[in-house]
Scaffold this active site. Structure first.
Site, PDB file in Angstrom:
ATOM      1  N   HIS A 212      -5.411 -12.653 -15.308  1.00  0.00           N
ATOM      2  CA  HIS A 212      -5.162 -11.508 -16.184  1.00  0.00           C
ATOM      3  C   HIS A 212      -3.667 -11.222 -16.265  1.00  0.00           C
ATOM      4  CE1 HIS A 212      -9.351 -10.052 -16.702  1.00  0.00           C
ATOM      5  NE2 HIS A 212      -9.532 -10.630 -15.527  1.00  0.00           N
ATOM      6  N   GLU A 294      -3.154 -10.407 -11.510  1.00  0.00           N
ATOM      7  CA  GLU A 294      -2.448  -9.794 -12.630  1.00  0.00           C
ATOM      8  C   GLU A 294      -1.044 -10.382 -12.600  1.00  0.00           C
ATOM      9  OE1 GLU A 294      -3.533  -7.861 -14.908  1.00  0.00           O
ATOM     10  OE2 GLU A 294      -5.390  -7.000 -14.149  1.00  0.00           O
TER      11      GLU A 294
END
Length: 330
Positions: A212, A294
């Site tokens: 992500h 992330e």
């Protein structure tokens, strides 16, 4: 981005719980690897940095508005704010790649199975009713998926995640691993977060990673790796995977710093690059060692410059690959 995971039929993890001596050894890994980011700070972070998720789902994160950086809630496993689907510049569009990986035959990861979960789907925005459908993630009900975030220039997170997934798949296959993607741009939307988890479970993956990029406020930079917390509720039972997942995440965080030169998140994780959560379906429903990463904050100009660079994305994939190889004993 948003995180959710598929319904699953429980199966036994292929790795045994982490032994105490190994835990102690791994505990020293990330701090040692993160020493390099002191150099980053000393030179002002030029060319480095990243962002994490904007949303603090279940009180952990909050999503930022596209332009102002003001926090707002978002649905889905990742908690990111829905974003548009503007295409990337031609030079930055994700590279083409085969939709499936063939069996590995040699290398350090021969006989190992790795599942890569590219967060979101570039076409999710065309299917609002489908992706807003609620699915059970054990502890609660959550949206099937979300559109994810985007850079201020409109490049979608879903394009970023798929590009990095292709790069990571190539690297892992060169090490001999059998690699499976939860989606490869070959679905009209999703899959839902519960299905994403189920794909890893049914593959009996030795390791799984969900890729992500965050959508936090400007000035929030750096990467963070999300680890599953202890959950035993409904269909969710992470008790057998929390320790090995923590080891996997620590190793990936350490190699990500070293290979990319990117600093850990300056807004989550207290500088460790590690965050534990119990609200993400993709982790709650996993029965195999799994983490989310992330890679940076798409809403910060400096991080966006990295995330939209093909050269940096290759480094990001390399950092993840080396962490996975280390975890699997290659």
């Amino acid at each position: 981005m948003s995180y959710t995971g598929p319904d699953f039929e429980p199966s036994q993890p292929r790795r045994s719980p982490l032994r105490r001596p190994l835990t102690v050894a791994v505990a020293a890994l990330v701090p040692g690897a993160l020493i390099g980011w002191g150099v980053y700070a000393a030179v002002g972070g030029s060319g480095d940095g990243g962002g994490g998720d904007t949303d603090r789902a279940a009180g952990v994160r909050s999503s930022a508005a596209p332009s102002s950086g003001a926090p707002s809630s978002a649905g889905g496993d990742d908690g990111k704010r829905p974003a548009g689907s503007s295409p990337a510049p031609a030079s930055e569009k994700p590279s083409a790649s085969p939709s499936r990986s063939g069996p590995a035959v040699s290398g350090a990861l021969k006989g190992k199975v790795v599942v890569i979960d590219p967060g979101h789907n570039p076409a999710n925005f065309r299917h609002p009713s489908e992706i807003n459908r609620k699915v059970n993630v054990g502890t609660h009900w959550k949206e099937c998926d979300t559109t994810g975030t985007a850079t201020n220039a409109g490049w979608p997170e879903a394009e970023f995640t798929l590009d990095v997934a292709h790069r990571l798949r190539t690297l892992l296959e060169k090490q001999g691993a059998t690699v499976k993607l939860t989606q490869d741009g070959d679905r009209s939307f999703g899959p839902c977060v519960d299905e994403r988890a189920r794909i890893g479970n049914e593959a009996q993956a030795d390791a799984a990673i969900s890729i992500h990029a965050d959508g936090s406020g400007a000035g929030n930079r750096g990467f963070h790796v999300i680890l599953p917390g202890p959950v035993h509720d409904g269909n969710a039972d992470t008790r057998a995977i929390t320790a090995p997942s923590a080891e996997l995440g620590e190793r990936i965080a350490g190699t990500f710093v070293r290979v990319t030169g990117t600093a850990p998140s300056n807004y989550l994780g207290d500088g460790t690059g590690l965050v534990t959560r119990t609200d993400l379906g993709g982790l709650n429903l996993s029965t195999v060692p799994k983490v989310f990463i992330e890679c940076g904050n798409m809403r910060d100009g400096k991080d966006a410059a990295l995330l939209t660079s093909g050269g940096w994305r290759q480094k990001a994939a390399q950092g993840m690959s080396e962490g996975i190889v280390s975890f699997l004993g290659g």
